[in-house]
Design a protein around this motif. Structure first.
Motif, PDB file in Angstrom:
ATOM      1  N   PHE A 194     -72.044   4.022  28.111  1.00  0.00           N
ATOM      2  CA  PHE A 194     -72.733   3.780  29.372  1.00  0.00           C
ATOM      3  C   PHE A 194     -71.951   2.717  30.140  1.00  0.00           C
ATOM      4  O   PHE A 194     -71.746   1.603  29.648  1.00  0.00           O
ATOM      5  CB  PHE A 194     -74.172   3.331  29.122  1.00  0.00           C
TER       6      PHE A 194
ATOM      7  N   ASN B 270     -77.467  13.540  23.862  1.00  0.00           N
ATOM      8  CA  ASN B 270     -77.087  14.387  22.723  1.00  0.00           C
ATOM      9  C   ASN B 270     -78.058  15.546  22.529  1.00  0.00           C
ATOM     10  O   ASN B 270     -77.648  16.670  22.202  1.00  0.00           O
ATOM     11  CB  ASN B 270     -77.006  13.560  21.448  1.00  0.00           C
ATOM     12  N   ASN B 271     -79.342  15.298  22.757  1.00  0.00           N
ATOM     13  CA  ASN B 271     -80.332  16.357  22.540  1.00  0.00           C
ATOM     14  C   ASN B 271     -80.091  17.555  23.451  1.00  0.00           C
ATOM     15  O   ASN B 271     -80.153  18.705  23.014  1.00  0.00           O
ATOM     16  CB  ASN B 271     -81.748  15.814  22.767  1.00  0.00           C
TER      17      ASN B 271
ATOM     18  N   TYR C  43     -83.388   3.610  35.697  1.00  0.00           N
ATOM     19  CA  TYR C  43     -83.583   4.659  34.691  1.00  0.00           C
ATOM     20  C   TYR C  43     -83.140   4.137  33.328  1.00  0.00           C
ATOM     21  O   TYR C  43     -82.125   3.454  33.220  1.00  0.00           O
ATOM     22  CB  TYR C  43     -82.790   5.921  35.036  1.00  0.00           C
ATOM     23  N   ASP C  44     -83.903   4.497  32.320  1.00  0.00           N
ATOM     24  CA  ASP C  44     -83.565   4.101  30.957  1.00  0.00           C
ATOM     25  C   ASP C  44     -83.204   5.364  30.178  1.00  0.00           C
ATOM     26  O   ASP C  44     -84.079   6.140  29.793  1.00  0.00           O
ATOM     27  CB  ASP C  44     -84.753   3.377  30.307  1.00  0.00           C
ATOM     28  N   ILE C  45     -81.916   5.573  29.989  1.00  0.00           N
ATOM     29  CA  ILE C  45     -81.439   6.768  29.277  1.00  0.00           C
ATOM     30  C   ILE C  45     -80.806   6.329  27.966  1.00  0.00           C
ATOM     31  O   ILE C  45     -80.056   5.353  27.921  1.00  0.00           O
ATOM     32  CB  ILE C  45     -80.378   7.526  30.107  1.00  0.00           C
ATOM     33  N   SER C  46     -81.070   7.072  26.917  1.00  0.00           N
ATOM     34  CA  SER C  46     -80.490   6.759  25.609  1.00  0.00           C
ATOM     35  C   SER C  46     -79.442   7.803  25.240  1.00  0.00           C
ATOM     36  O   SER C  46     -79.374   8.883  25.834  1.00  0.00           O
ATOM     37  CB  SER C  46     -81.581   6.732  24.539  1.00  0.00           C
ATOM     38  N   GLU C  47     -78.648   7.470  24.236  1.00  0.00           N
ATOM     39  CA  GLU C  47     -77.687   8.444  23.710  1.00  0.00           C
ATOM     40  C   GLU C  47     -78.404   9.684  23.206  1.00  0.00           C
ATOM     41  O   GLU C  47     -77.908  10.804  23.351  1.00  0.00           O
ATOM     42  CB  GLU C  47     -76.860   7.807  22.589  1.00  0.00           C
ATOM     43  N   ASN C  48     -79.579   9.500  22.605  1.00  0.00           N
ATOM     44  CA  ASN C  48     -80.342  10.648  22.096  1.00  0.00           C
ATOM     45  C   ASN C  48     -80.721  11.607  23.210  1.00  0.00           C
ATOM     46  O   ASN C  48     -80.706  12.835  23.025  1.00  0.00           O
ATOM     47  CB  ASN C  48     -81.602  10.176  21.366  1.00  0.00           C
ATOM     48  N   ASP C  49     -81.079  11.081  24.377  1.00  0.00           N
ATOM     49  CA  ASP C  49     -81.445  11.947  25.502  1.00  0.00           C
ATOM     50  C   ASP C  49     -80.296  12.881  25.857  1.00  0.00           C
ATOM     51  O   ASP C  49     -80.503  14.076  26.131  1.00  0.00           O
ATOM     52  CB  ASP C  49     -81.799  11.102  26.733  1.00  0.00           C
TER      53      ASP C  49
ATOM     54  N   LYS D  10     -75.566   5.338  34.917  1.00  0.00           N
ATOM     55  CA  LYS D  10     -76.996   5.587  35.105  1.00  0.00           C
ATOM     56  C   LYS D  10     -77.422   5.358  36.553  1.00  0.00           C
ATOM     57  O   LYS D  10     -76.859   4.517  37.258  1.00  0.00           O
ATOM     58  CB  LYS D  10     -77.825   4.651  34.211  1.00  0.00           C
TER      59      LYS D  10
END
Length: 539
Positions: free
Chosen positions: A510, A491-492, A483-489, A479
């Motif tokens: 991560f 995968n989407n 920044y705050d990134i998720s797995e959903n971000d 990252k």
């Protein structure tokens, strides 16, 4: 037709080299038609002794060809006297006049150097020491203690020589310093000149064997689209260190074409910008990472002297090229070339009218074709792996690794680059991705680079890698700070952009950093092991 042309007509750079070769042939015995790279370099540097060979960007010293010869020729004589001709030598040096003197001294002597990254790890040094078995190591003073300690655990224990003024004077104290009487004795163009480490991105690093004849054929390529000879450009900036093919390309081509090299042993951005401002290079060869850094840190005034900027090493993003273009003079030739160590240098050098996204046309020293996975040739605008063939400049082999070399050859003798391209109707080439990184999932071919490009488009992703797992493709993601990134971000965007079989079924890890090779590229094999291990711990 020029000696270095397989297709089409010779360019002006090749014709200029032909004139040098003709001069050398006239000085030889009637039946001797071999000319070595060593002879060409010695002849050109002697013919232009007062010319400035290099500028040391750290000390601002101007070093003439004569001054380099006065250091290099005694080194060559000492190596010959000590019986090192034809023997392996390791070089671990940064860019200054002592590196240059050692480099040419080795080539003049007939010793065969393996050029190692000054920042190489203990593991990489140990690997190459065992593989190559060098008789002598040239290094800088601050590396001596570390190298000595490592060698204490090794079977092969070479002599260590520090490449500075005092140590070189001691190494050469019993040989003549007369540069007028020195002659090259080895002239077989098929014998090795030097070895370079490959990236080892999919396994252990290999040592590529480079020959006289092949490097001679590549001498004109940097100047393919130039028209003034000699001195096609005034000052060429050398940023890469000695383990890179681009370093050897510049170290060999510049003295032959009377172009001054601008280099520094401390290539951080602050030192480089200071060097650029003071010495005003006209030509530069940049990797994508440094191109990006320069585009961010430099001002338009800093880069005003540049006439040609050639990027290479990996496909730069269009944003990098556009950003750099905005900082450069309006008429600069900014282009993205393509080459490999295995071809002794460049395969394409784009001209001024070539768009950013293209690599230009294949140079006239190669025959080529694009082939599908079955080895069948594809048509224009179709994707295929680039196959090359050349009696002039293809690799002799990997040292002690015949299997790796043979795996890169087709059944009918073409070199398989492992890189996917397509060509448009006029033969202009467009790089797509590296096939050698592909892996299969459910009998589908997965391109990591395709997935990485999609993941990399997510805001806050600094870098990423896609690897094979038992469950399917998986990603390692670093990252950007804050920044705050998720797995959903991630995968989407992957699920909405790519086919269903390309989804990251293996998971997303991560991490703080990713494993790299000696040359700074992602180490694919180590990345696969690392990401699989991290994901296994998360289960």
């Amino acid at each position: 037709m020029s000696h270095a042309v397989l297709r089409g007509i010779a360019n002006k750079a090749q014709i200029y080299l032909d004139g040098i070769l003709e001069t050398l042939l006239l000085s030889k015995h009637e039946n001797d038609i071999n000319i070595s790279l060593s002879e060409i370099l010695l002849h050109c540097m002697n013919a232009n002794r007062s010319g400035i060979f290099m500028i040391n960007g750290s000390t601002n010293e101007y070093i003439s060809n004569e001054e380099i010869l006065k250091m290099a020729i005694p080194i060559a004589r000492a190596l010959i006297t000590k019986g090192y001709s034809g023997k392996h030598v390791m070089v671990i040096l940064r860019n200054d006049q002592y590196m240059a003197a050692v480099y040419y001294g080795l080539i003049f002597s007939g010793a065969i150097p393996i050029l190692i990254d000054p920042n190489s790890t203990d593991y990489e040094f140990t690997h190459f020491n065992a593989l190559i078995g060098p008789k002598i190591i040239f290094c800088e003073q601050k590396k001596v203690a570390d190298i000595t300690e490592i060698l204490g655990k090794c079977i092969n224990k070479p002599e260590i020589v520090v490449a500075d003024c005092n140590a070189i004077n001691k190494f050469t104290e019993n040989v003549s310093s007369n540069i007028d009487k020195f002659r090259i004795t080895h002239v077989n163009v098929e014998i090795p000149v030097l070895m370079l480490p490959t990236s080892g991105s999919t396994g252990l690093p290999k040592a590529a064997i480079l020959s006289h004849g092949a490097l001679i054929a590549q001498l004109p390529t940097l100047w393919t689209h130039h028209s003034r000879f000699p001195r096609p450009t005034n000052i060429a900036m050398l940023v890469s260190t000695a383990q890179w093919m681009t370093h050897t390309s510049l170290m060999l081509a510049c003295p032959v074409y009377q172009t001054t090299l601008l280099m520094t042993p401390t290539p951080n951005i602050d030192c480089l910008l200071k060097m650029i401002r003071q010495h005003k290079p006209t030509w530069a060869l940049l990797g994508p990472t440094f191109a990006n850094t320069l585009a961010t840190a430099a001002s338009t005034d800093d880069l005003a002297s540049l006439e040609t900027v050639l990027t290479t090493g990996a496909k730069p993003g269009p944003d990098i090229m556009k950003s750099l273009k905005r900082k450069l003079p309006q008429n600069v030739n900014l282009c993205n070339g393509y080459g490999t160590t295995e071809t002794h240098g460049f395969i394409t050098i784009p001209d001024k009218d070539t768009p950013f996204e293209s690599n230009g046309k294949i140079l006239n020293i190669f025959e080529y074709k694009l082939c599908n996975e079955s080895g069948e040739e594809v048509g224009q605008n179709e994707h295929g792996q680039l196959y090359l063939r050349s009696e002039l400049c293809m690799l002799q082999g990997y040292y002690k690794n015949i299997k790796a070399y043979e795996e890169c050859l087709s059944n009918d003798g073409w070199w398989k680059t492992g890189d996917i391209f397509y060509q448009n109707n006029d033969g202009t080439m467009f790089f797509v991705e590296r096939q050698k990184f592909w892996f299969k999932y459910l009998n589908y071919q997965i391109s990591p680079e395709e997935l990485e490009a999609v993941i990399g488009s997510v805001a806050g992703v600094k870098e990423c890698v896609v690897v094979e797992t038992d469950k399917g493709p998986a990603a390692g993601v670093v990252k950007q700070p804050n920044y705050d990134i998720s797995e959903n971000d991630i995968n989407n965007i992957v699920n909405s952009t790519l086919s269903e079989y390309k989804r990251l079924r293996g998971g997303i890890a991560f991490v703080t950093s990713l494993p790299r090779t000696h040359s700074g590229k992602l180490h694919r094999a180590d990345c696969r092991s690392y990401i699989n291990k991290v994901l296994g711990c998360l289960e």
